[in-house]
Design an enzyme around this catalytic site. Structure first.
Site, PDB file in Angstrom:
ATOM      1  N   PRO A  69       0.811  -1.220   0.000  1.00  0.00           N
ATOM      2  CA  PRO A  69       0.000   0.000   0.000  1.00  0.00           C
ATOM      3  C   PRO A  69       0.847   1.273   0.000  1.00  0.00           C
ATOM      4  O   PRO A  69       1.827   1.382   0.743  1.00  0.00           O
ATOM      5  CB  PRO A  69      -0.819  -0.124   1.291  1.00  0.00           C
ATOM      6  CG  PRO A  69      -0.906  -1.585   1.540  1.00  0.00           C
ATOM      7  CD  PRO A  69       0.416  -2.147   1.084  1.00  0.00           C
ATOM      8  N   CYS A  70       0.425   2.230  -0.815  1.00  0.00           N
ATOM      9  CA  CYS A  70       1.212   3.466  -0.971  1.00  0.00           C
ATOM     10  C   CYS A  70       0.577   4.659  -0.272  1.00  0.00           C
ATOM     11  O   CYS A  70       1.109   5.766  -0.352  1.00  0.00           O
ATOM     12  CB  CYS A  70       1.376   3.783  -2.464  1.00  0.00           C
ATOM     13  SG  CYS A  70      -0.174   4.249  -3.296  1.00  0.00           S
TER      14      CYS A  70
END
Length: 422
Positions: A69-70
């Site tokens: 996840p960014c």
């Protein structure tokens, strides 16, 4: 070769790897809507829902792919850093690697991770891989290089115990082939911006975004060669990421249809993963040159590798290849929609408040678009030029220097003159 996909999303990396000969053994994805896509597109593959509950990876796994996840790393997101609740989940990858021997690891994320907290996220990932006995290298790759009309720059970190990562990532380089000036091409931009930037892209759309957490789409707008300002169809957005048409359609079975935009925007561009898979299966000689050692107290470069126990810069562009593609205007296959009145008015108001240097004719085109929709554009404010601001600053300095020698009436007169330039 057998691959496992962690944080798989809708399977962009895995679809690309499968096209280069990999067989997907297991997928792990937390989001129910994305899970629906994975079950429909990878019907014979085991799907886990929470990486934190995995105890081991399947025996015989050749490669683990993790587009973690960014949200905590992205410039458009929370920017909480690698210790954020979502992006910190990458530590689960290293936990699993300690329990299962895996020859090769591929990690993907936003390029902003190289500068956020002076590259703390990349430092954490690279040092963790080094402690696990991996050689590693990374390179920022632009999706435009792989035949897609999208300016999308992502970090791909490759680590291996059996192949030289530099022979995979740096065997090819054609130099930056992106266009930087307006011609007669379609140009993409973000109508949600306008004060500090546009996300401007010539003959491409800017980086596709995931939209809001509740599924409100945030598609880019496109200034077409005929002057129209439109937004693309979700099916073309899927194609801009390299997916087949309607790849994300199973999302609608468990969630609102608009979440398809989020799934497409968060995905990895499929042709990029295909190129990486081909290079992993057939590594070549590294053709790049190495530079100085990476300074841990500064942002990390666009490319680097572990060489003789040190992290060093690599002289490489974001374009290892330059696949041919249609122009953006020719690429779009499905009907577009005019940018709405509400969106256009909001965008114009932000342009008026900001001081952006706009492409020639662009402001006229946005106002003409609003007229086409049956609305009169708001009046343009008097824009202060750079030369006027500089003259105002000089005048204020002269006023401050002479103020003690001037009478009140003369000082007030000069002050009024100064403000006329602002």
């Amino acid at each position: 070769m057998k691959a496992v996909g962690l944080f798989a999303g809708v399977g962009g990396i895995e679809l690309g790897l499968s096209r280069s000969g990999f067989e997907t053994e297991m997928l792990c994805e937390f989001d129910p809507a994305a899970q629906a896509v994975l079950r429909a597109r990878f019907p014979d593959v085991q799907i886990a829902s929470d990486v934190r509950e995995l105890t081991r990876l399947p025996a015989g796994t050749d490669l683990v792919a993790a587009g973690f996840p960014c949200q905590d790393l992205s410039q458009a997101g929370r920017t909480r850093g690698i210790e954020g609740e979502r992006s910190g989940l990458v530590a689960e990858v290293f936990r699993l690697l300690r329990k299962t021997e895996v020859p090769t690891v591929l990690i993907e994320n936003v390029s902003f991770m190289l500068q956020l907290d002076r590259g703390r996220a990349m430092r954490f990932a690279s040092e963790s891989l080094t402690r696990l006995g991996y050689r590693w290298a990374y390179r920022v790759l632009d999706s435009q290089a792989f035949g897609l009309p999208q300016r999308r720059q992502r970090v791909f970190l490759l680590a291996s115990k059996v192949i030289d990562p530099t022979a995979v990532l740096f065997a090819e380089d054609v130099g930056d082939q992106s266009k930087s000036t307006r011609t007669d091409e379609a140009c993409g931009f973000y109508w949600t911006e306008g004060e500090r930037g546009l996300g401007w892209a010539v003959d491409a759309v800017p980086t596709l975004k995931g939209g809001s957490t509740v599924g409100i789409p945030s598609p880019p707008a496109i200034w077409m060669p005929n002057g129209a300002i439109v937004t693309p169809d979700i099916r073309d957005v899927e194609r801009i990421q390299g997916f087949p048409v309607d790849w994300t359609k199973p999302t609608a079975a468990v969630a609102r249809e608009t979440l398809r935009w989020k799934q497409a925007g968060n995905a990895v561009s499929v042709p990029v993963a295909t190129w990486l898979g081909n290079r992993i299966r057939n590594p070549q000689r590294c053709r790049a040159t190495f530079g100085r050692e990476v300074d841990p107290n500064r942002r990390w470069p666009h490319a680097a590798a572990l060489v003789d126990g040190r992290a060093v810069e690599v002289n490489a562009s974001m374009w290892p290849v330059a696949f041919k593609r249609d122009s953006l205007a020719e690429f779009l296959r499905f009907p577009t929609k005019p940018l709405s009145v509400k969106a256009t008015l909001g965008f114009l108001n932000r342009l008026h408040r900001g001081q952006l240097r706009l492409p020639p004719g662009f402001l006229d085109a946005v106002e003409d678009h609003l007229r086409f929709l049956g609305h009169t554009p708001p009046a343009r404010p008097d824009r202060v030029t750079a030369s006027q601001r500089a003259e105002a600053q000089r005048t204020r300095k002269r006023l401050a220097a002479k103020k003690s020698a001037l009478g009140r009436r003369q000082a007030a007169s000069l002050a009024q003159t100064a403000f006329l330039f602002e």
